[in-house]
Design a protein around this motif. Structure first.
Motif, PDB file in Angstrom:
ATOM      1  N   ASP A 279       0.817  -1.203  -0.043  1.00 45.99           N
ATOM      2  CA  ASP A 279      -0.087  -0.246   0.060  1.00 45.99           C
ATOM      3  C   ASP A 279       0.650   1.268  -0.053  1.00 45.99           C
ATOM      4  OD1 ASP A 279       0.928  -0.061   2.493  1.00 45.99           O
ATOM      5  OD2 ASP A 279      -1.012   0.256   3.473  1.00 45.99           O
ATOM      6  N   SER A 280       2.084   1.027  -0.425  1.00 43.14           N
ATOM      7  CA  SER A 280       3.155   2.405  -0.468  1.00 43.14           C
ATOM      8  C   SER A 280       2.378   3.352  -1.606  1.00 43.14           C
ATOM      9  CB  SER A 280       4.322   2.101  -1.166  1.00 43.14           C
ATOM     10  OG  SER A 280       5.199   2.916  -0.634  1.00 43.14           O
ATOM     11  N   HIS A 281       2.667   4.448  -1.462  1.00 42.68           N
ATOM     12  CA  HIS A 281       1.849   5.670  -2.198  1.00 42.68           C
ATOM     13  C   HIS A 281       2.664   6.987  -2.290  1.00 42.68           C
ATOM     14  CE1 HIS A 281       0.568   6.752   1.533  1.00 42.68           C
ATOM     15  NE2 HIS A 281       0.377   7.969   1.192  1.00 42.68           N
TER      16      HIS A 281
ATOM     17  N   ALA B 189      -0.224   5.628  -6.674  1.00 43.84           N
ATOM     18  CA  ALA B 189      -0.135   4.220  -5.964  1.00 43.84           C
ATOM     19  C   ALA B 189       0.136   3.268  -7.069  1.00 43.84           C
ATOM     20  CB  ALA B 189      -1.056   4.238  -4.873  1.00 43.84           C
TER      21      ALA B 189
ATOM     22  N   ASN C 268      -8.887   6.573   2.128  1.00 48.00           N
ATOM     23  CA  ASN C 268      -7.725   7.650   1.772  1.00 48.00           C
ATOM     24  C   ASN C 268      -7.898   8.429   0.485  1.00 48.00           C
ATOM     25  OD1 ASN C 268      -6.300   6.157   3.864  1.00 48.00           O
ATOM     26  ND2 ASN C 268      -5.511   4.467   2.422  1.00 48.00           N
TER      27      ASN C 268
ATOM     28  N   ASN D 145     -11.684   1.814   1.661  1.00 47.14           N
ATOM     29  CA  ASN D 145     -10.714   2.828   2.399  1.00 47.14           C
ATOM     30  C   ASN D 145     -11.061   4.104   2.060  1.00 47.14           C
ATOM     31  OD1 ASN D 145      -8.913   4.185   0.067  1.00 47.14           O
ATOM     32  ND2 ASN D 145      -8.858   1.933  -0.156  1.00 47.14           N
TER      33      ASN D 145
ATOM     34  N   ASP E  26       7.210   3.423  -4.845  1.00 38.36           N
ATOM     35  CA  ASP E  26       6.220   2.984  -4.181  1.00 38.36           C
ATOM     36  C   ASP E  26       5.255   1.797  -4.870  1.00 38.36           C
ATOM     37  OD1 ASP E  26       4.613   3.873  -6.202  1.00 38.36           O
ATOM     38  OD2 ASP E  26       3.772   5.641  -5.334  1.00 38.36           O
TER      39      ASP E  26
ATOM     40  N   TYR F 145      -3.638   0.844  -1.493  1.00 37.88           N
ATOM     41  CA  TYR F 145      -3.713   2.404  -0.730  1.00 37.88           C
ATOM     42  C   TYR F 145      -4.971   2.811  -1.118  1.00 37.88           C
ATOM     43  CZ  TYR F 145      -3.104   7.005   0.879  1.00 37.88           C
ATOM     44  OH  TYR F 145      -3.183   7.990   1.610  1.00 37.88           O
ATOM     45  N   ASN F 146      -5.468   2.834  -2.265  1.00 35.65           N
ATOM     46  CA  ASN F 146      -6.974   3.186  -2.669  1.00 35.65           C
ATOM     47  C   ASN F 146      -7.716   2.163  -3.204  1.00 35.65           C
ATOM     48  OD1 ASN F 146      -5.222   6.233  -3.836  1.00 35.65           O
ATOM     49  ND2 ASN F 146      -6.562   6.051  -2.252  1.00 35.65           N
TER      50      ASN F 146
ATOM     51  N   ASN G 198      -1.943  -2.493  -5.313  1.00 36.27           N
ATOM     52  CA  ASN G 198      -1.471  -1.464  -4.587  1.00 36.27           C
ATOM     53  C   ASN G 198      -2.859  -0.960  -3.794  1.00 36.27           C
ATOM     54  OD1 ASN G 198      -1.018   1.195  -3.187  1.00 36.27           O
ATOM     55  ND2 ASN G 198       0.782   1.003  -4.496  1.00 36.27           N
TER      56      ASN G 198
END
Length: 349
Positions: free
Chosen positions: A112-114, A155, A150, A148, A120, A141-142, A139
């Motif tokens: 989940d790096s961004h 990402a 975020n 989520n 990332d 993150y989103n 990924n």
């Protein structure tokens, strides 16, 4: 134990210390056979990754780390079914890796790096001569959007910078900047790429064949998303994205592309474009009037509700049949025949 694994792999690759064992032997390497197009039958070794401990390693990165640098023989990293919560990187000095999962819906790599696109990506592939098959990079993150709150950020699910790399039945899942097809010659076959904003981007010289391009831009309504953000610095740069026999589907709406650089080149050929494609098709972005003539955005032989070109941007290119033939031929990315000598011959699959 990790040092012992490295030593065993080194002996196998460089001293022909064959260890023909089955997958059931948890801590041994497995010998397999492959036949390249016209090539003699050749052995490659397999390292097994299994989260349950019934393999050589429990993480993908540990298996890659065990492969000797400047490896000159194909070696397979077989990743068993499961969700692997790790960031995976194949460094520049580890070519000729065949990364094979148990299936596109069975082997998932999630991170989940961004924000910082250089670092990332869930999966970073810097080496030449890489084959990836039957797995998905996410990924998280989103993605997925429903899970989520975020803020939408860059990402990456994958970043591909090596040359002569091929992907078969591989998934790339994200929202913004999902797949950075950064540079090099690449072939994607029967892959699934999902996102909303610039989710296939970069300067790669790539053919996407029979892939599913899935737009998830409904959350942006009434604004459309963007499928591609291609990046060529000049008219002589060989890069460009060719979508051949693909399906563009999804929710919301999206442009087929906008330029990341002033000489961006994208061709959709013989593909099905659903109504997610906006009538204008392409956006010039910041490249107004003086550079619009340098953009090479084109379609040829496409079908579906989104393929109606009557409302397209007036500067969309009309390629000659010879130019379409040149870009859609495998010789566009493979003049010397590198694909037929890889560990998995996608040309016959």
């Amino acid at each position: 134990m990790e040092l012992l694994h490295r030593f065993v792999v080194f002996l196998v690759l460089f001293m022909a210390f064959g260890m023909s064992q089955s997958y059931g032997s948890a801590r041994r390497l497995h010998s397999a056979l492959w036949r390249g197009g016209g090539a003699a039958m050749t052995k490659y070794q397999t390292i097994v990754v299994d989260q349950s401990g019934n393999g050589n390693y429990t993480t993908i990165q540990a298996a890659i780390d065990a492969i000797p640098t400047n490896n000159m023989q194909w070696i397979c990293v077989y990743v068993k079914e499961g969700t692997y919560n790790e960031q995976v990187k194949i460094p520049m000095d580890k070519p000729m890796i065949y990364l094979k999962g148990a299936g596109k819906r069975k082997t998932n790599v999630v991170w989940d790096s961004h924000k910082i696109i250089e670092h990332d990506a869930t999966f970073s592939c810097e080496a030449d001569e890489i084959v990836v098959k039957s797995m998905t990079f996410i990924n998280s993150y989103n993605y997925p959007l429903s899970n989520n709150n975020n803020k939408i950020e860059s990402a990456l699910a994958a970043k591909i910078t090596g040359d002569k790399s091929a992907f078969y039945r591989v998934g790339f899942m994200g929202v913004q900047d999902t797949l950075w097809d950064s540079r090099g010659r690449h072939y994607f076959k029967l892959c699934s790429i999902r996102g909303a904003v610039d989710f296939i981007m970069g300067s790669g010289q790539s053919i996407y064949e029979r892939c599913t391009v899935s737009v998830i831009a409904g959350f942006l309504a009434p604004q459309p998303g963007f499928i591609t953000a291609q990046s060529r610095d000049n008219a002589n740069h060989p890069g460009g994205f060719v979508f051949k026999d693909c399906n563009v589907v999804g929710n919301g709406t999206a442009y087929l592309g906008r330029p990341w650089r002033g000489f961006a080149r994208v061709l959709f050929y013989n593909s099905t474009l659903t109504n997610v494609v906006v009538p204008k098709g392409w956006l010039e972005g910041d490249f107004l009037k003086s550079t619009m003539d340098d953009l090479v955005f084109a379609e040829d032989g496409c079908r579906g509700e989104g393929a109606n070109t009557s409302g397209r941007a007036y500067w969309e290119k009309k390629m000659s049949k010879d130019e379409v033939r040149r870009l859609t031929s495998m010789s566009y990315i493979d003049e010397e025949g590198w694909m037929k000598n890889q560990a998995f011959n996608m040309l016959s699959s």
